[in-house]
Design an enzyme around this catalytic site. Sequence first.
Site, PDB file in Angstrom:
ATOM      1  N   GLU A  19       0.822  -1.215   0.000  1.00 14.97           N
ATOM      2  CA  GLU A  19       0.000   0.000   0.000  1.00 14.97           C
ATOM      3  C   GLU A  19       0.854   1.262   0.000  1.00 14.97           C
ATOM      4  OE1 GLU A  19      -3.029   0.285   3.028  1.00 14.97           O
ATOM      5  OE2 GLU A  19      -4.385  -1.006   1.917  1.00 14.97           O
ATOM      6  N   HIS A  72       8.418 -26.266  -1.498  1.00 17.68           N
ATOM      7  CA  HIS A  72       7.803 -27.381  -2.230  1.00 17.68           C
ATOM      8  C   HIS A  72       6.650 -26.906  -3.108  1.00 17.68           C
ATOM      9  CE1 HIS A  72      10.063 -30.484   0.050  1.00 17.68           C
ATOM     10  NE2 HIS A  72      10.186 -29.432   0.870  1.00 17.68           N
ATOM     11  N   LYS A  96     -14.311  -0.259  -3.703  1.00 14.27           N
ATOM     12  CA  LYS A  96     -15.401   0.090  -2.774  1.00 14.27           C
ATOM     13  C   LYS A  96     -16.508   0.816  -3.526  1.00 14.27           C
ATOM     14  CE  LYS A  96     -12.416   0.735   1.235  1.00 14.27           C
ATOM     15  NZ  LYS A  96     -11.842   1.722   2.125  1.00 14.27           N
TER      16      LYS A  96
END
Length: 445
Positions: free
Chosen positions: A285, A306, A420
């Site tokens: 951010e 792995h 949003k």
Amino acid sequence: MIKLDISKALVSADKVAAFEGKIAETQQALENGTCAGNDFLGWLHLPSSITAEFMTELQECAQTLRENCDTVVVAGIGGSYLGARAVIEALSNSFQWLTNNGENPTILFAGNNIGEDYLYELTEYLKDKKFGVINISKSGTTTETALAFRLLKKQCEEQRGKDVARKVIVAITDAKKGAARTCANKEGYTSFIIPDNVGGRFSVLTPVGLLPIAVAGFDITKLVKGAADMEQATAPSVPFSENISAQYAAVRNALYQEGKKIEILVNFQPKLHFMNEWWKQLYGESEGKEGKGIFPAAVDFSTDLHSMGQWIQEGERTIFETVVSIEEPEHKLLFPSDEENLDGLNFLAGKRVDEVNKMAELGTQLAHVDGGVPNMRLIVPRLDEYNLGQIIYFFEKACGISGLLLNVNPFNQPGVEAYKKNMFALLGKPGYEKETEAIKGRLNS
Ligand code: PA5
């Protein structure tokens, strides 16, 4: 103190040293409040400015929750939860923290997703619990957190009665604005303020992180002390070569300029998984804007050797790694000898598990460096509150410097708003009528 080893960073000392002047200017701009995002610099001297009285206030509130709850749900998302979770998981017993060990309340996290099953299962789990809630939101309006809090508040009041609920629900939010503040004032909850000048991802050393960590039974005084000591160790007066935040910022920017666009934060201790998550948010951010920024990814080794090991060893050479290396585990466990030796592991008999882990770490470093993956190591003596405080401030300071070196404002997050707006338009939130029409048009075309 924790140390940074950059000897395998595959970048010349000259290239790192070239950042010295710019970093000195950046440090000064942070101190003088003349850098981009200067209205969000409250984190810079936060550790050294926390008073003993304030710590006592937090500890008293934590004690009330500890005495009255067997379970405490921390509702929050992003910067309003990751730091607390990172520290609590790093310090907790891997198996007891979710199953109340009798001494400390179980700490659960909600408000960080909108999974219906997650919330349903949480409310089911809480049915026979004496639970409390810490509702954390700086804006006080974040949908994920507000939805979870609505459910939790109702359940807490129904299960425990309004009077007890009032005692075991705590709000951490803005001083004046937002729905969380309105609700806390109306209900008379104990509340703490998130300072205006501290952004979410830099807020772990405010009540946002400190209260849940204290409720979980950990020593927040030592955490803050570690951070305060790191504040001093990374101050502008500390020479560049000794300032580990400056060194880390310089190396990662030097690598970025050479085309290393991805940084992976690596741990060899599963307890550090959420420290990785906290770091990803801090750097993602802060730096990912204006078409720039190192992509912060994270892996848990040896587990992810792995799964991601192949890519890291031989994929596109645009990656570098920073390993958080814990020198001494809390416990000692030796591999036993076995008469039949069917698994062929007797060569390890009598050795500590950590010795094998350390050889995995060294072997991985050698292999990755051979494969062209620059490697830095943050060397941490042991996982305790004091060292976690140091780690937190070390990364915060380096992040501020690093973002400013990139010429972005490291303290805002304008891009987070885009989803949003669409979500509210799609859900028909009042005030979003124009956006709803526009989005319908887009979906139908
Ligand atoms: O770092 C940030 O600012 C964000 O991640 C916020 O912490 C997150 O969006 C939650 O916001 P709020 O605390 O307002 O609910």
